[in-house]
Design an enzyme around this catalytic site. Structure first.
Site, PDB file in Angstrom:
ATOM      1  N   ARG A 230       0.841  -1.213   0.000  1.00 27.69           N
ATOM      2  CA  ARG A 230       0.000   0.000   0.000  1.00 27.69           C
ATOM      3  C   ARG A 230       0.870   1.255   0.000  1.00 27.69           C
ATOM      4  O   ARG A 230       0.981   1.960  -0.996  1.00 27.69           O
ATOM      5  CB  ARG A 230      -0.945  -0.029   1.219  1.00 27.69           C
ATOM      6  CG  ARG A 230      -2.059   1.008   1.171  1.00 27.69           C
ATOM      7  CD  ARG A 230      -1.641   2.408   1.559  1.00 27.69           C
ATOM      8  NE  ARG A 230      -1.059   2.493   2.900  1.00 27.69           N
ATOM      9  CZ  ARG A 230      -0.479   3.599   3.359  1.00 27.69           C
ATOM     10  NH1 ARG A 230      -0.404   4.685   2.619  1.00 27.69           N
ATOM     11  NH2 ARG A 230       0.065   3.618   4.565  1.00 27.69           N
TER      12      ARG A 230
ATOM     13  N   CYS B 204       4.927   9.079  -0.353  1.00 29.72           N
ATOM     14  CA  CYS B 204       3.543   9.491  -0.181  1.00 29.72           C
ATOM     15  C   CYS B 204       3.239  10.497  -1.283  1.00 29.72           C
ATOM     16  O   CYS B 204       3.989  11.457  -1.456  1.00 29.72           O
ATOM     17  CB  CYS B 204       3.309  10.117   1.191  1.00 29.72           C
ATOM     18  SG  CYS B 204       1.634  10.775   1.369  1.00 29.72           S
TER      19      CYS B 204
ATOM     20  N   HIS C  63       5.796   4.571  12.474  1.00 33.66           N
ATOM     21  CA  HIS C  63       5.722   4.456  11.009  1.00 33.66           C
ATOM     22  C   HIS C  63       6.719   5.484  10.455  1.00 33.66           C
ATOM     23  O   HIS C  63       6.412   6.667  10.348  1.00 33.66           O
ATOM     24  CB  HIS C  63       4.278   4.769  10.605  1.00 33.66           C
ATOM     25  CG  HIS C  63       3.990   4.777   9.146  1.00 33.66           C
ATOM     26  ND1 HIS C  63       3.278   3.777   8.511  1.00 33.66           N
ATOM     27  CD2 HIS C  63       4.263   5.688   8.184  1.00 33.66           C
ATOM     28  CE1 HIS C  63       3.131   4.072   7.235  1.00 33.66           C
ATOM     29  NE2 HIS C  63       3.728   5.234   7.002  1.00 33.66           N
TER      30      HIS C  63
HETATM   31  P1  HMG Z   1     -13.113  14.528  -1.806  1.00 34.19           P
HETATM   32  O1  HMG Z   1     -12.933  14.990  -3.214  1.00 34.19           O
HETATM   33  O2  HMG Z   1     -13.194  15.568  -0.742  1.00 34.19           O
HETATM   34  O3  HMG Z   1     -14.320  13.510  -1.618  1.00 34.19           O
HETATM   35  O4  HMG Z   1     -11.903  13.520  -1.478  1.00 34.19           O
HETATM   36  P2  HMG Z   1     -15.739  13.379  -2.197  1.00 34.19           P
HETATM   37  O5  HMG Z   1     -16.519  12.589  -1.204  1.00 34.19           O
HETATM   38  O6  HMG Z   1     -16.261  14.723  -2.649  1.00 34.19           O
HETATM   39  O7  HMG Z   1     -15.545  12.462  -3.508  1.00 34.19           O
HETATM   40  C1  HMG Z   1     -14.906  12.887  -4.686  1.00 34.19           C
HETATM   41  C2  HMG Z   1     -14.929  11.755  -5.700  1.00 34.19           C
HETATM   42  O8  HMG Z   1     -14.191  10.633  -5.205  1.00 34.19           O
HETATM   43  C3  HMG Z   1     -16.344  11.227  -5.973  1.00 34.19           C
HETATM   44  O9  HMG Z   1     -16.355  10.741  -7.306  1.00 34.19           O
HETATM   45  C4  HMG Z   1     -16.442  10.047  -5.029  1.00 34.19           C
HETATM   46  O10 HMG Z   1     -17.367   9.070  -5.455  1.00 34.19           O
HETATM   47  C5  HMG Z   1     -15.030   9.496  -5.083  1.00 34.19           C
HETATM   48  P3  HMG Z   1     -17.078  11.574  -8.487  1.00 34.19           P
HETATM   49  O11 HMG Z   1     -18.518  11.649  -8.068  1.00 34.19           O
HETATM   50  O12 HMG Z   1     -16.382  12.910  -8.518  1.00 34.19           O
HETATM   51  O13 HMG Z   1     -16.782  10.732  -9.690  1.00 34.19           O
HETATM   52  N1  HMG Z   1     -14.681   8.798  -3.859  1.00 34.19           N
HETATM   53  C6  HMG Z   1     -14.274   7.520  -3.806  1.00 34.19           C
HETATM   54  N2  HMG Z   1     -14.092   6.588  -4.769  1.00 34.19           N
HETATM   55  C7  HMG Z   1     -13.675   5.375  -4.370  1.00 34.19           C
HETATM   56  N3  HMG Z   1     -13.434   5.056  -3.076  1.00 34.19           N
HETATM   57  C8  HMG Z   1     -13.599   5.956  -2.097  1.00 34.19           C
HETATM   58  C9  HMG Z   1     -14.044   7.246  -2.456  1.00 34.19           C
HETATM   59  N4  HMG Z   1     -14.316   8.352  -1.738  1.00 34.19           N
HETATM   60  C10 HMG Z   1     -14.712   9.290  -2.610  1.00 34.19           C
HETATM   61  N5  HMG Z   1     -13.346   5.631  -0.824  1.00 34.19           N
HETATM   62  C11 HMG Z   1     -11.027  11.652  -0.279  1.00 34.19           C
HETATM   63  C12 HMG Z   1     -11.753  12.974  -0.195  1.00 34.19           C
HETATM   64  C13 HMG Z   1     -10.636  11.270   1.121  1.00 34.19           C
HETATM   65  C14 HMG Z   1     -11.974  10.603  -0.876  1.00 34.19           C
HETATM   66  C15 HMG Z   1      -9.785  11.818  -1.219  1.00 34.19           C
HETATM   67  O14 HMG Z   1      -9.083  12.971  -0.871  1.00 34.19           O
HETATM   68  C16 HMG Z   1      -8.884  10.622  -1.137  1.00 34.19           C
HETATM   69  O15 HMG Z   1      -9.231   9.543  -1.609  1.00 34.19           O
HETATM   70  N6  HMG Z   1      -7.699  10.780  -0.517  1.00 34.19           N
HETATM   71  C17 HMG Z   1      -6.800   9.670  -0.282  1.00 34.19           C
HETATM   72  C18 HMG Z   1      -5.410  10.151  -0.282  1.00 34.19           C
HETATM   73  C19 HMG Z   1      -4.482   8.991  -0.005  1.00 34.19           C
HETATM   74  O16 HMG Z   1      -4.802   7.832  -0.201  1.00 34.19           O
HETATM   75  N7  HMG Z   1      -3.245   9.339   0.442  1.00 34.19           N
HETATM   76  C20 HMG Z   1      -2.247   8.381   0.711  1.00 34.19           C
HETATM   77  C21 HMG Z   1      -2.548   7.551   1.922  1.00 34.19           C
HETATM   78  S1  HMG Z   1      -2.189   8.358   3.446  1.00 34.19           S
HETATM   79  C22 HMG Z   1      -0.498   8.085   3.704  1.00 34.19           C
HETATM   80  O17 HMG Z   1       0.175   7.602   2.828  1.00 34.19           O
HETATM   81  C23 HMG Z   1       0.084   8.374   5.052  1.00 34.19           C
HETATM   82  C24 HMG Z   1       0.329   7.113   5.892  1.00 34.19           C
HETATM   83  O18 HMG Z   1       1.190   6.214   5.205  1.00 34.19           O
HETATM   84  C25 HMG Z   1       0.955   7.492   7.242  1.00 34.19           C
HETATM   85  C26 HMG Z   1       2.164   8.407   7.111  1.00 34.19           C
HETATM   86  O19 HMG Z   1       3.120   8.073   6.406  1.00 34.19           O
HETATM   87  O20 HMG Z   1       2.110   9.450   7.735  1.00 34.19           O
HETATM   88  C27 HMG Z   1      -0.978   6.363   6.177  1.00 34.19           C
HETATM   89 MG    MG Z   2       3.359   6.393   5.152  1.00 35.10          MG
END
Ligand code: HMG
Ligand code: MG
Length: 300
Positions: free
Chosen positions: A15, A240, A207
């Site tokens: 992931r 990230c 992490h």
């Molecule tokens: P948004 O634009 O505010 O959300 O995004 P929304 O609810 O308005 O949805 C926008 C569009 O996304 C819509 O589609 C939804 O259906 C779709 P449209 O109608 O425009 O075609 N959508 C989804 N589709 C599939 N699965 C879903 C989903 N949710 C909405 N679950 C949101 C907000 C959170 C969804 C977006 O910003 C997002 O997906 N962000 C994820 C970012 C991410 O994955 N970052 C990396 C992981 S975090 C990380 O790496 C840190 C970590 O490792 C720890 C560390 O290192 O610190 C964990």
């Molecule tokens: Mg991370």
């Protein structure tokens, strides 16, 4: 606090690693990676992410990845779920555990999940409620526990209050993410001194991204505080997408080598783990970032 005798490794390579690799990795290759990690004795694998495919296209096939896994008993196959939609996809796919992810800093929260820290906690509540109904455990992440690519330095009190909120809503564990890898053992000691006032060490994980080469030192400092869960990424894959220039997590091989050398058990077979890392690096066409894998590969 005594250093633990056993450490649980949370493998985040499929992931956190693959979400930030620019090469396209086929669903079949992702499945092979996860199965190879399971065969190496890794008991917790973050296998994918049910986020917006527009935000992180590399994880768009997580549904198919889960569908192709040969689930083994005793292994947790987890996924990130930022909202109810993500949780529903995770359940449908057969994930055995999910994780919500918040940030200690506002800037990263906005860029990563498009809302404030306070709003993110409100959005997680339906996920927590649904998980409770499904009797599914939820892990919590707090990103940017030391520093933020947008806001700069982050005070331990910010991390502590977000962690407390995650515990209160039902997360069984909080993983402290040094997302951009700027922390040193000094930062981790200050953070853990602050955190352990109201969070027991057995509910915390670390992490560590390795951008500044401090990850192993930070993990060692955390072990001395009794932290017994460590996140890592095979071959040091990834980064990230919302923290540009942050490198991958510390390589799992390097953590396992250090822990075994300290007499701490992990249940992981290092040789098989190295083989899993070499295979995915061959797919990606890039050198292995694990120092241990490179040394062993050179016959050292
Ligand atoms: P948004 O634009 O505010 O959300 O995004 P929304 O609810 O308005 O949805 C926008 C569009 O996304 C819509 O589609 C939804 O259906 C779709 P449209 O109608 O425009 O075609 N959508 C989804 N589709 C599939 N699965 C879903 C989903 N949710 C909405 N679950 C949101 C907000 C959170 C969804 C977006 O910003 C997002 O997906 N962000 C994820 C970012 C991410 O994955 N970052 C990396 C992981 S975090 C990380 O790496 C840190 C970590 O490792 C720890 C560390 O290192 O610190 C964990
Ligand atoms: Mg991370």
């Amino acid at each position: 606090m005594a250093t633990p005798q056993t450490v649980k490794l949370v493998e985040v390579g499929p992931r956190d690693g693959l979400q930030n690799e620019s090469a396209t990795v086929s669903t079949a290759d992702k499945i092979s990676l996860i199965n190879n990690l399971a065969a190496a004795g890794v008991s917790y694998i973050e296998a994918g992410s049910f986020v917006s495919p527009r935000s992180v296209p590399q994880m768009a096939d997580s549904d198919q990845v889960f569908a192709g896994l040969s689930f083994q008993s005793g292994i947790t196959y987890a996924a990130l779920t930022p909202n109810l939609k993500g949780f529903e996809r995770a359940v449908q796919a057969g994930a055995t555990e999910v994780a919500v992810f918040a940030s200690a800093s506002e800037g990263f929260s906005q860029k990563n999940i498009n809302c404030s820290v306070a709003d993110s906690l409100i959005r997680f509540q339906p996920v927590m409620d649904a998980a409770r109904e499904h009797k599914m455990a939820v892990r919590g992440y707090v990103s940017c526990v030391v520093g933020c690519p947008y806001d700069g330095e982050v005070a331990p009190s910010q991390t502590r209050s977000v962690s407390q909120a995650l515990f209160e809503m039902g997360c069984y564990e909080v993983s402290l993410g040094d997302t951009i890898g700027v922390g040193t053992p000094g930062h981790f000691k200050r953070l853990l001194d602050h955190m352990l006032v109201d969070s027991p060490a057995d509910k915390l994980a670390v992490h560590c991204h390795d951008t500044y080469g401090q990850a192993l030192a930070n993990i060692l400092a955390s072990l001395e505080y009794g932290i017994a869960t460590v996140d890592a990424s095979v071959a040091g894959l990834g980064g990230c997408p919302y923290a540009l220039n942050a490198t991958g997590n510390v390589a799992t091989e390097d953590v396992v080598y250090m822990l075994h050398g300290m007499g701490i058990s992990t249940g992981i077979n290092l040789e098989k783990l190295i083989a899993a890392g070499q295979s995915i690096c061959a797919v990606l066409g890039k050198p292995n970032s694990s120092r241990v894998a490179r040394a062993k590969g050179a016959g050292l």
